[in-house]
Each structure stands twice: as C-alpha cells, then as structure tokens.
Design a protein around this motif. Structure first.
Motif, PDB file in Angstrom:
ATOM      1  N   ARG A  55       0.799  -1.234   0.000  1.00  0.00           N
ATOM      2  CA  ARG A  55       0.000   0.000   0.000  1.00  0.00           C
ATOM      3  C   ARG A  55       0.827   1.277   0.000  1.00  0.00           C
ATOM      4  N   PHE A  56       1.952   1.272   0.719  1.00  0.00           N
ATOM      5  CA  PHE A  56       2.682   2.525   0.906  1.00  0.00           C
ATOM      6  C   PHE A  56       3.998   2.616   0.147  1.00  0.00           C
ATOM      7  N   ALA A  57       4.412   1.551  -0.508  1.00  0.00           N
ATOM      8  CA  ALA A  57       5.641   1.606  -1.305  1.00  0.00           C
ATOM      9  C   ALA A  57       5.398   1.119  -2.728  1.00  0.00           C
ATOM     10  N   ILE A  58       4.943  -0.111  -2.891  1.00  0.00           N
ATOM     11  CA  ILE A  58       4.875  -0.712  -4.223  1.00  0.00           C
ATOM     12  C   ILE A  58       3.863  -0.002  -5.122  1.00  0.00           C
ATOM     13  N   VAL A  59       2.638   0.180  -4.648  1.00  0.00           N
ATOM     14  CA  VAL A  59       1.623   0.829  -5.495  1.00  0.00           C
ATOM     15  C   VAL A  59       2.013   2.272  -5.845  1.00  0.00           C
ATOM     16  N   PRO A  60       2.394   3.105  -4.867  1.00  0.00           N
ATOM     17  CA  PRO A  60       2.787   4.466  -5.263  1.00  0.00           C
ATOM     18  C   PRO A  60       3.965   4.495  -6.232  1.00  0.00           C
ATOM     19  N   LEU A  61       4.960   3.641  -6.007  1.00  0.00           N
ATOM     20  CA  LEU A  61       6.108   3.614  -6.917  1.00  0.00           C
ATOM     21  C   LEU A  61       5.697   3.139  -8.313  1.00  0.00           C
ATOM     22  N   ALA A  62       4.802   2.167  -8.389  1.00  0.00           N
ATOM     23  CA  ALA A  62       4.332   1.677  -9.689  1.00  0.00           C
ATOM     24  C   ALA A  62       3.615   2.773 -10.457  1.00  0.00           C
ATOM     25  N   VAL A  63       2.738   3.491  -9.774  1.00  0.00           N
ATOM     26  CA  VAL A  63       1.982   4.564 -10.436  1.00  0.00           C
ATOM     27  C   VAL A  63       2.920   5.680 -10.901  1.00  0.00           C
ATOM     28  N   VAL A  64       3.854   6.067 -10.038  1.00  0.00           N
ATOM     29  CA  VAL A  64       4.812   7.117 -10.420  1.00  0.00           C
ATOM     30  C   VAL A  64       5.688   6.638 -11.578  1.00  0.00           C
ATOM     31  N   ALA A  65       6.129   5.395 -11.546  1.00  0.00           N
ATOM     32  CA  ALA A  65       6.954   4.862 -12.639  1.00  0.00           C
ATOM     33  C   ALA A  65       6.178   4.872 -13.957  1.00  0.00           C
ATOM     34  N   LEU A  66       4.928   4.449 -13.908  1.00  0.00           N
ATOM     35  CA  LEU A  66       4.108   4.419 -15.121  1.00  0.00           C
ATOM     36  C   LEU A  66       3.889   5.829 -15.671  1.00  0.00           C
ATOM     37  N   LEU A  67       3.449   6.742 -14.821  1.00  0.00           N
ATOM     38  CA  LEU A  67       3.156   8.108 -15.281  1.00  0.00           C
ATOM     39  C   LEU A  67       4.415   8.853 -15.723  1.00  0.00           C
ATOM     40  N   SER A  68       5.489   8.727 -14.957  1.00  0.00           N
ATOM     41  CA  SER A  68       6.726   9.423 -15.335  1.00  0.00           C
ATOM     42  C   SER A  68       7.330   8.816 -16.598  1.00  0.00           C
ATOM     43  N   GLY A  69       7.104   7.518 -16.813  1.00  0.00           N
ATOM     44  CA  GLY A  69       7.571   6.892 -18.044  1.00  0.00           C
ATOM     45  C   GLY A  69       6.842   7.426 -19.265  1.00  0.00           C
ATOM     46  N   VAL A  70       5.539   7.614 -19.115  1.00  0.00           N
ATOM     47  CA  VAL A  70       4.757   8.190 -20.222  1.00  0.00           C
ATOM     48  C   VAL A  70       5.233   9.612 -20.514  1.00  0.00           C
ATOM     49  N   VAL A  71       5.396  10.417 -19.464  1.00  0.00           N
ATOM     50  CA  VAL A  71       5.858  11.798 -19.647  1.00  0.00           C
ATOM     51  C   VAL A  71       7.247  11.814 -20.275  1.00  0.00           C
ATOM     52  N   SER A  72       8.148  10.986 -19.778  1.00  0.00           N
ATOM     53  CA  SER A  72       9.512  10.949 -20.318  1.00  0.00           C
ATOM     54  C   SER A  72       9.535  10.557 -21.784  1.00  0.00           C
ATOM     55  N   SER A  73       8.735   9.565 -22.139  1.00  0.00           N
ATOM     56  CA  SER A  73       8.744   9.124 -23.538  1.00  0.00           C
ATOM     57  C   SER A  73       8.135  10.168 -24.459  1.00  0.00           C
ATOM     58  N   LEU A  74       7.090  10.835 -23.998  1.00  0.00           N
ATOM     59  CA  LEU A  74       6.483  11.891 -24.824  1.00  0.00           C
ATOM     60  C   LEU A  74       7.414  13.086 -24.997  1.00  0.00           C
ATOM     61  N   ALA A  75       8.261  13.321 -24.020  1.00  0.00           N
ATOM     62  CA  ALA A  75       9.166  14.468 -24.062  1.00  0.00           C
ATOM     63  C   ALA A  75      10.490  14.154 -24.744  1.00  0.00           C
ATOM     64  N   SER A  76      10.705  12.907 -25.095  1.00  0.00           N
ATOM     65  CA  SER A  76      11.983  12.530 -25.702  1.00  0.00           C
ATOM     66  C   SER A  76      11.818  12.222 -27.188  1.00  0.00           C
ATOM     67  N   HIS A  77      12.924  11.988 -27.841  1.00  0.00           N
ATOM     68  CA  HIS A  77      12.869  11.635 -29.256  1.00  0.00           C
ATOM     69  C   HIS A  77      12.368  10.205 -29.467  1.00  0.00           C
ATOM     70  N   TRP A  78      12.311   9.401 -28.394  1.00  0.00           N
ATOM     71  CA  TRP A  78      11.838   8.025 -28.522  1.00  0.00           C
ATOM     72  C   TRP A  78      10.344   7.972 -28.792  1.00  0.00           C
ATOM     73  N   GLY A  79       9.593   8.880 -28.213  1.00  0.00           N
ATOM     74  CA  GLY A  79       8.144   8.886 -28.385  1.00  0.00           C
ATOM     75  C   GLY A  79       7.476   7.763 -27.606  1.00  0.00           C
ATOM     76  N   LEU A  80       6.165   7.852 -27.481  1.00  0.00           N
ATOM     77  CA  LEU A  80       5.421   6.858 -26.711  1.00  0.00           C
ATOM     78  C   LEU A  80       5.117   5.609 -27.535  1.00  0.00           C
ATOM     79  N   VAL A  81       4.810   5.786 -28.816  1.00  0.00           N
ATOM     80  CA  VAL A  81       4.444   4.635 -29.650  1.00  0.00           C
ATOM     81  C   VAL A  81       5.277   4.558 -30.930  1.00  0.00           C
ATOM     82  N   ARG A  82       6.395   5.240 -30.971  1.00  0.00           N
ATOM     83  CA  ARG A  82       7.222   5.281 -32.171  1.00  0.00           C
ATOM     84  C   ARG A  82       8.128   4.049 -32.287  1.00  0.00           C
ATOM     85  N   HIS A  83       8.650   3.589 -31.148  1.00  0.00           N
ATOM     86  CA  HIS A  83       9.580   2.454 -31.137  1.00  0.00           C
ATOM     87  C   HIS A  83       8.952   1.272 -30.415  1.00  0.00           C
TER      88      HIS A  83
END
Length: 166
Positions: A55-83
């Motif tokens: 409840r206090f480590a795994i779920v919050p870290l998973a959500v942050v990893a997922l959301l920050s991964g989407v933001v990072s990919s959209l902001a980079s040259h890799w793109g979210l669905v390009r590769h």
C-alpha cells in the motif's frame, strides 16, 4: 519540453522504477519468510508487513513509474508509440500495475486475518494465498527486469505509428 524538465522526468522515472523493483524484492522476501515459518508471530508479522509495503511503497512507486515513463517518452525523441521497445515496455508496466492493483485485496485480507487471529499461520487456506502472492511477486519481478532490459538495450524497430519527419 525543456531539457531540464526532461531530465527531471527521466530521473523521477528511473528512481521510481528502481524503487518499485526493490520493493517487490522485499515483498518477495517477506512472502517467502511467511510461507516457510512455523512461528505464528513471524507469519502474522510478514502478512502485515507485506500489506504495508504494497500500500505505501509498491503501489505508489508503480503509479509514479508508469506516469513518469509516459511523460519521459512523450518528451523525448523516442516517443510513446514510435519504437517497439517503448511500446512493449509501456504494455509490460501497465499490465504489471493492473495485476498489482488486483492483488491489493488478497494481501489486505491476509493482513486483516493475521491481526484478528493467530491461527492464520497454520491454516492451509492461507498457505495457498501466500503461494499465489509469491508466484505473483516472482512474475512481477520478471516483468520489471524485462522492462529494465528493454530500457537499457533499446532494440531496434519502429512501429507503424511513427511520425514522418519532413
């Protein structure tokens, strides 16, 4: 997105992802300890600790990893669905997050039962539940390791969704 913000999003993603991976390892250790112990107090403590870690480590870290991964990919040259590697990594992390959320109730039920009664440690019905949690933790660990390998090696291959550059 400016380079400073891209790096901040990527740093957040790496930290959350590594934290998630480490927290799953700790969860697995707790689940195995609870499964192998003959002492009711150790088993009950393991169940409660597993619930708290989810409840206090795994779920919050998973959500942050997922959301920050989407933001990072959209902001980079890799793109979210390009590769392909980004798309596969996104799918792996999204599925792992959904499975994790589905496991919240069984973990909470074990912890609640452990607090309510010391007979949880020896009950056969609880053993099956803990074995299931061990299997899910190992599966989650493998999925997170696969996502890490994809992020490091970045296999070639473009999807049909790439944007054409002029």
């Amino acid at each position: 997105m400016r380079q400073r913000w891209r790096k901040a999003a990527l740093t957040l993603h790496v930290v959350a992802s590594l934290g998630w991976l480490g927290a799953v390892v700790v969860f697995l250790v707790l689940a195995l300890a609870a499964l192998r112990s003959d002492q009711a107090m150790v088993t009950a403590a393991g169940y409660v600790a597993m619930d708290l870690s989810v409840r206090f480590a795994i779920v919050p870290l998973a959500v942050v990893a997922l959301l920050s991964g989407v933001v990072s990919s959209l902001a980079s040259h890799w793109g979210l669905v390009r590769h392909w590697w980004v798309l596969i990594k996104l799918a792996l992390v999204a599925v792992a997050t959904v499975v994790l959320l589905l496991q919240l109730q069984p973990v909470a039920a074990l912890a609640d039962a452990a607090v309510a009664s010391s007979s949880v440690a020896g009950g056969g019905q609880w053993r099956a539940a803990v074995v299931s949690l061990v299997v899910h933790a190992i599966g989650g660990l493998l999925v997170l390791l696969a996502a890490t390998v994809l992020a490091v090696y970045k296999p070639r291959g473009l999807t049909g969704f790439r944007r054409q550059r002029a």
